[in-house]
Motif scaffolding. Structure first.
Motif, PDB file in Angstrom:
ATOM      1  N   TRP A  29       0.880  -1.178   0.000  1.00 16.37           N
ATOM      2  CA  TRP A  29       0.000   0.000   0.000  1.00 16.37           C
ATOM      3  C   TRP A  29       0.916   1.226   0.000  1.00 16.37           C
ATOM      4  CZ3 TRP A  29      -0.754   4.147   3.339  1.00 16.37           C
ATOM      5  CH2 TRP A  29      -1.992   4.796   3.288  1.00 16.37           C
ATOM      6  N   SER A  30       0.650   2.182  -0.888  1.00 16.71           N
ATOM      7  CA  SER A  30       1.547   3.343  -1.065  1.00 16.71           C
ATOM      8  C   SER A  30       2.986   2.900  -1.303  1.00 16.71           C
ATOM      9  CB  SER A  30       1.464   4.293   0.133  1.00 16.71           C
ATOM     10  OG  SER A  30       0.199   4.909   0.147  1.00 16.71           O
ATOM     11  N   PRO A  31       3.217   2.153  -2.375  1.00 16.43           N
ATOM     12  CA  PRO A  31       4.543   1.554  -2.596  1.00 16.43           C
ATOM     13  C   PRO A  31       5.669   2.567  -2.803  1.00 16.43           C
ATOM     14  CG  PRO A  31       3.126   1.299  -4.535  1.00 16.43           C
ATOM     15  CD  PRO A  31       2.248   1.784  -3.426  1.00 16.43           C
ATOM     16  N   LEU A  32       5.305   3.807  -3.192  1.00 16.95           N
ATOM     17  CA  LEU A  32       6.333   4.853  -3.346  1.00 16.95           C
ATOM     18  C   LEU A  32       6.247   5.848  -2.188  1.00 16.95           C
ATOM     19  CD1 LEU A  32       5.784   5.522  -7.173  1.00 16.95           C
ATOM     20  CD2 LEU A  32       7.595   4.139  -6.128  1.00 16.95           C
ATOM     21  N   ALA A  33       5.591   5.435  -1.093  1.00 19.48           N
ATOM     22  CA  ALA A  33       5.345   6.348   0.034  1.00 19.48           C
ATOM     23  C   ALA A  33       4.673   7.632  -0.487  1.00 19.48           C
ATOM     24  CB  ALA A  33       6.625   6.643   0.818  1.00 19.48           C
ATOM     25  N   ALA A  73      -0.029   6.584 -10.612  1.00 14.40           N
ATOM     26  CA  ALA A  73       0.639   7.671 -11.348  1.00 14.40           C
ATOM     27  C   ALA A  73      -0.391   8.328 -12.254  1.00 14.40           C
ATOM     28  CB  ALA A  73       1.805   7.133 -12.164  1.00 14.40           C
ATOM     29  N   SER A  74      -0.221   9.638 -12.499  1.00 13.60           N
ATOM     30  CA  SER A  74      -1.241  10.403 -13.229  1.00 13.60           C
ATOM     31  C   SER A  74      -1.028  10.451 -14.730  1.00 13.60           C
ATOM     32  CB  SER A  74      -1.276  11.848 -12.754  1.00 13.60           C
ATOM     33  OG  SER A  74      -1.095  11.916 -11.402  1.00 13.60           O
ATOM     34  N   SER A  75       0.196  10.186 -15.187  1.00 11.39           N
ATOM     35  CA  SER A  75       0.427  10.325 -16.627  1.00 11.39           C
ATOM     36  C   SER A  75       0.748   8.971 -17.250  1.00 11.39           C
ATOM     37  CB  SER A  75       1.597  11.285 -16.893  1.00 11.39           C
ATOM     38  OG  SER A  75       2.807  10.684 -16.481  1.00 11.39           O
TER      39      SER A  75
HETATM   40  N1  LIG Z   1      -3.162   6.326  -0.270  1.00 10.63           N
HETATM   41  C1  LIG Z   1      -4.353   5.779  -0.001  1.00 10.63           C
HETATM   42  O1  LIG Z   1      -5.164   6.321   0.745  1.00 10.63           O
HETATM   43  C2  LIG Z   1      -4.721   4.430  -0.607  1.00 10.63           C
HETATM   44  C3  LIG Z   1      -5.915   3.859  -0.218  1.00 10.63           C
HETATM   45  C4  LIG Z   1      -6.259   2.643  -0.724  1.00 10.63           C
HETATM   46  C5  LIG Z   1      -5.441   2.013  -1.613  1.00 10.63           C
HETATM   47  N2  LIG Z   1      -4.277   2.587  -1.997  1.00 10.63           N
HETATM   48  C6  LIG Z   1      -3.482   1.895  -2.982  1.00 10.63           C
HETATM   49  O2  LIG Z   1      -2.099   2.198  -2.960  1.00 10.63           O
HETATM   50  C7  LIG Z   1      -1.606   2.373  -4.306  1.00 10.63           C
HETATM   51  C8  LIG Z   1      -1.179   3.797  -4.576  1.00 10.63           C
HETATM   52  O3  LIG Z   1      -0.817   4.393  -3.408  1.00 10.63           O
HETATM   53  P1  LIG Z   1      -0.667   5.934  -3.230  1.00 10.63           P
HETATM   54  O4  LIG Z   1      -1.394   6.673  -4.286  1.00 10.63           O
HETATM   55  O5  LIG Z   1      -1.003   6.215  -1.822  1.00 10.63           O
HETATM   56  O6  LIG Z   1       0.870   6.189  -3.389  1.00 10.63           O
HETATM   57  P2  LIG Z   1       2.117   5.656  -4.262  1.00 10.63           P
HETATM   58  O7  LIG Z   1       1.730   4.778  -5.382  1.00 10.63           O
HETATM   59  O8  LIG Z   1       3.114   5.209  -3.251  1.00 10.63           O
HETATM   60  O9  LIG Z   1       2.637   7.051  -4.850  1.00 10.63           O
HETATM   61  C9  LIG Z   1       1.887   7.787  -5.754  1.00 10.63           C
HETATM   62  C10 LIG Z   1       2.653   9.099  -5.953  1.00 10.63           C
HETATM   63  O10 LIG Z   1       3.893   8.823  -6.592  1.00 10.63           O
HETATM   64  C11 LIG Z   1       4.019   9.631  -7.755  1.00 10.63           C
HETATM   65  N3  LIG Z   1       4.663   8.831  -8.797  1.00 10.63           N
HETATM   66  C12 LIG Z   1       4.213   7.690  -9.349  1.00 10.63           C
HETATM   67  N4  LIG Z   1       5.063   7.233 -10.263  1.00 10.63           N
HETATM   68  C13 LIG Z   1       6.081   8.130 -10.327  1.00 10.63           C
HETATM   69  C14 LIG Z   1       7.264   8.231 -11.110  1.00 10.63           C
HETATM   70  N5  LIG Z   1       7.577   7.282 -12.005  1.00 10.63           N
HETATM   71  N6  LIG Z   1       8.089   9.270 -10.910  1.00 10.63           N
HETATM   72  C15 LIG Z   1       7.788  10.216  -9.981  1.00 10.63           C
HETATM   73  N7  LIG Z   1       6.689  10.186  -9.208  1.00 10.63           N
HETATM   74  C16 LIG Z   1       5.833   9.147  -9.385  1.00 10.63           C
HETATM   75  C17 LIG Z   1       2.607   9.978  -8.150  1.00 10.63           C
HETATM   76  O11 LIG Z   1       2.635  11.222  -8.801  1.00 10.63           O
HETATM   77  P3  LIG Z   1       1.588  11.583  -9.975  1.00 10.63           P
HETATM   78  O12 LIG Z   1       0.230  11.123  -9.518  1.00 10.63           O
HETATM   79  O13 LIG Z   1       1.729  13.072 -10.061  1.00 10.63           O
HETATM   80  O14 LIG Z   1       2.038  10.863 -11.214  1.00 10.63           O
HETATM   81  C18 LIG Z   1       1.904  10.084  -6.803  1.00 10.63           C
HETATM   82  O15 LIG Z   1       2.129  11.374  -6.218  1.00 10.63           O
HETATM   83  C19 LIG Z   1      -2.721   2.028  -5.188  1.00 10.63           C
HETATM   84  O16 LIG Z   1      -2.620   0.663  -5.474  1.00 10.63           O
HETATM   85  C20 LIG Z   1      -3.931   2.331  -4.323  1.00 10.63           C
HETATM   86  O17 LIG Z   1      -5.036   1.613  -4.738  1.00 10.63           O
HETATM   87  C21 LIG Z   1      -3.905   3.786  -1.496  1.00 10.63           C
END
Ligand SMILES: NC(=O)c1ccc[n+]([C@@H]2O[C@H](COP(=O)([O-])OP(=O)(O)OC[C@H]3O[C@@H](n4cnc5c(N)ncnc54)[C@H](OP(=O)(O)O)[C@@H]3O)[C@@H](O)[C@H]2O)c1
Length: 114
Positions: A29-33, A73-75
């Motif tokens: 969950w939040s693999p990139l923090a 990721a958004s793009s």
């Molecule tokens: N956080 C929550 O509340 C939550 C809840 C339920 C499930 N999850 C699950 O957790 C996963 C996603 O977690 P998350 O959104 O919390 O965080 P995350 O995947 O750890 O990080 C997402 C962030 O990283 C950035 N990012 C992604 N790829 C990148 C790259 N190649 N280079 C630079 N920046 C990059 C994104 O920016 P951009 O968007 O600007 O591209 C976004 O700000 C999903 O599977 C989601 O379903 C999270």
């Protein structure tokens, strides 16, 4: 499947070992923090070493740990970048270096506080 917050600051070693011993897949969950771990100098160094991006280094680390990893990721360019982590491998030295990033810091709440 056990989905828990998991990234280099919070590698969840004990929980991953428990999951593996009980036939449970660990999903990060939040693999990139939430993107916050990406400013870390060590990840920049490893990215330069492997000619990859810091995000690819972290995602490859997840793959090598055996985690299910679904970053947000958004793009389209970033989504493509994040999928392209199967053409290189981190070595033991890289993995040991990433292990030093553990701080226990979370981006979400601690379920133990519920
Ligand atoms: N956080 C929550 O509340 C939550 C809840 C339920 C499930 N999850 C699950 O957790 C996963 C996603 O977690 P998350 O959104 O919390 O965080 P995350 O995947 O750890 O990080 C997402 C962030 O990283 C950035 N990012 C992604 N790829 C990148 C790259 N190649 N280079 C630079 N920046 C990059 C994104 O920016 P951009 O968007 O600007 O591209 C976004 O700000 C999903 O599977 C989601 O379903 C999270």
């Amino acid at each position: 499947m056990n989905q828990v917050e998991l990234h280099p600051w919070l590698p969840q070693s004990q929980l991953r070992a428990f999951d593996a011993a009980h036939g449970i897949r660990t999903e990060a969950w939040s693999p990139l923090a939430r993107g916050r771990v990406l400013g870390t100098p060590l990840l920049d160094e490893l990215a330069a070493k492997h000619r990859r991006t810091p995000a690819q280094i972290v995602l490859r680390w997840h793959v090598q740990l055996g985690n299910v990893v679904i970053p947000k990721a958004s793009s389209a360019a970033r989504i493509r970048e994040n999928l392209d982590v199967f053409g290189f491998a981190l070595d033991a030295e890289d993995l040991a270096a990433i292990a030093t990033l553990e701080t226990g810091e979370r981006t979400g709440r601690d379920p133990d506080d519920d």
